[in-house]
Motif scaffolding. Sequence first.
Motif, short mmCIF file in Angstrom:
data_model
loop_
_atom_site.label_atom_id
_atom_site.label_comp_id
_atom_site.label_asym_id
_atom_site.label_seq_id
_atom_site.Cartn_x
_atom_site.Cartn_y
_atom_site.Cartn_z
N VAL A 95 0.86 -1.18 0.00
CA VAL A 95 0.00 0.00 0.00
C VAL A 95 0.90 1.23 0.00
O VAL A 95 1.73 1.40 0.89
CB VAL A 95 -0.93 0.01 1.22
N THR A 122 -2.75 -0.82 5.45
CA THR A 122 -2.51 -2.22 5.09
C THR A 122 -3.41 -3.13 5.90
O THR A 122 -4.01 -4.08 5.37
CB THR A 122 -1.04 -2.58 5.32
N VAL A 180 0.66 -10.68 5.80
CA VAL A 180 1.37 -9.41 5.78
C VAL A 180 2.76 -9.61 6.38
O VAL A 180 2.88 -10.10 7.51
CB VAL A 180 0.61 -8.33 6.56
N VAL A 187 1.96 -7.43 1.27
CA VAL A 187 0.75 -8.23 1.48
C VAL A 187 0.70 -9.32 0.40
O VAL A 187 0.79 -9.01 -0.80
CB VAL A 187 -0.52 -7.37 1.41
#
Length: 420
Positions: A95, A122, A180, A187
């Motif tokens: 992200v 995230t 994660v 991710v």
Amino acid sequence: MTDLRQDNEQRTALQKSRVVAMALSSTARKLRFSTSNRSSLYEAVGLRPRFADRLFRWCSLSFFVFILVLPNIASMLYFGVFASDQYQSESRFVVRTSTPAIGKDQLGKITGLPSAKIAQDTQIVTNFIHSRTILEFLEKEIDVRRRFEVESADVLARLKVGATYEEFLDYWDGMVKTYVSPSSGIVTVTVRAFSPRDAKDILDAILRESERTINQLSDRIWKDVVSTTKSNLDRASARLREVRARVATEQNKTGILSVEGSSLMLSNLITSLQKEKLELERSYAVKLDGVSKDAPQMRVLAREIQSKEAQIDELRKQVAGTGQSAEDNLASVSVELSGLQFELQLAEQQFAASVRSFEQVQFISKQQLMYLDSFLEPNLPDEALFPRRAFWMLIAAISSVIAWAASVGALVFARSKLAG
């Protein structure tokens, strides 16, 4: 002596008879709980095995069939024949945030939010992927429920028709996995389906919906930020108008537009009048040597000199003085007007800053600020990775052997306790 020897012999015979009796008792006990082969032998000689022997034999056979044989046959049939192939598509992304036109520090000053909130975003993405909301979105977009209700898939693996959202979410958590990395924030998302195209399409839709969701969250924040900056701009504009009105009122009242300009003009006038006065005084002194001071022309020069002095005094009073018009002189007016000019400068600076902030925030709020930067795009699987047939059949075999051995061991232990 003969009586003593007879007593000893009787005691020895009694001990031997006791030993024989104990041996016979032990042998009888063992014969009662002997194995099936020995029970058959006793049946041949006319002895019927006891109920405990028959129970032990049937329990042993049942454990062998139901715990060892049938589970392995079921696992080989399911994983070898009936289990449907499942294809897995994988994607990895991070992200990221984009802040065009202004830097991160400026963004933090404008929004009041910390510039580093990617970790939180995230976590929002991963929680969204495992939520009911994404199922509702994907049902409308790609009819995801139908892709898991494939009739050709085996009953145990596919989603049952008419499943509730709670059941669908439990099934979804089994088919979609997220991980994660704590150190890098990467991710990893994997999706399993019954065809390669379905697995890839579902993962593509997940990424699209996740990116749209985090940008919707940013939109809510930016709407509040735009509203706040607009309110600040309106207040700064109203303040600027109010100060300008007060300055205009004071200027109309005093007739002075600027203290600095008026002061410079008065200083120039005083200097000019002083030069003219000096010229007149010099001319008067030169003519006084040849002409009487009562002569008409000398009286004219004297009046002109006095007039210049009066003008100079009047101008000096306008700059500063303590007479009746002290309140109207430039020094007195400059106190009020200078204060108003300072307020006007502050109001203009505040208004300019509010305009810049509003323009920047308005520009940024229209941009896409959050991105799912996918460096590993969803792939189209070439072969089925699931179910892992050999692995699960081996697990079933090992588990059944362990369970069967434990059951038989418990049965033998119980039998020995009863025999004892």
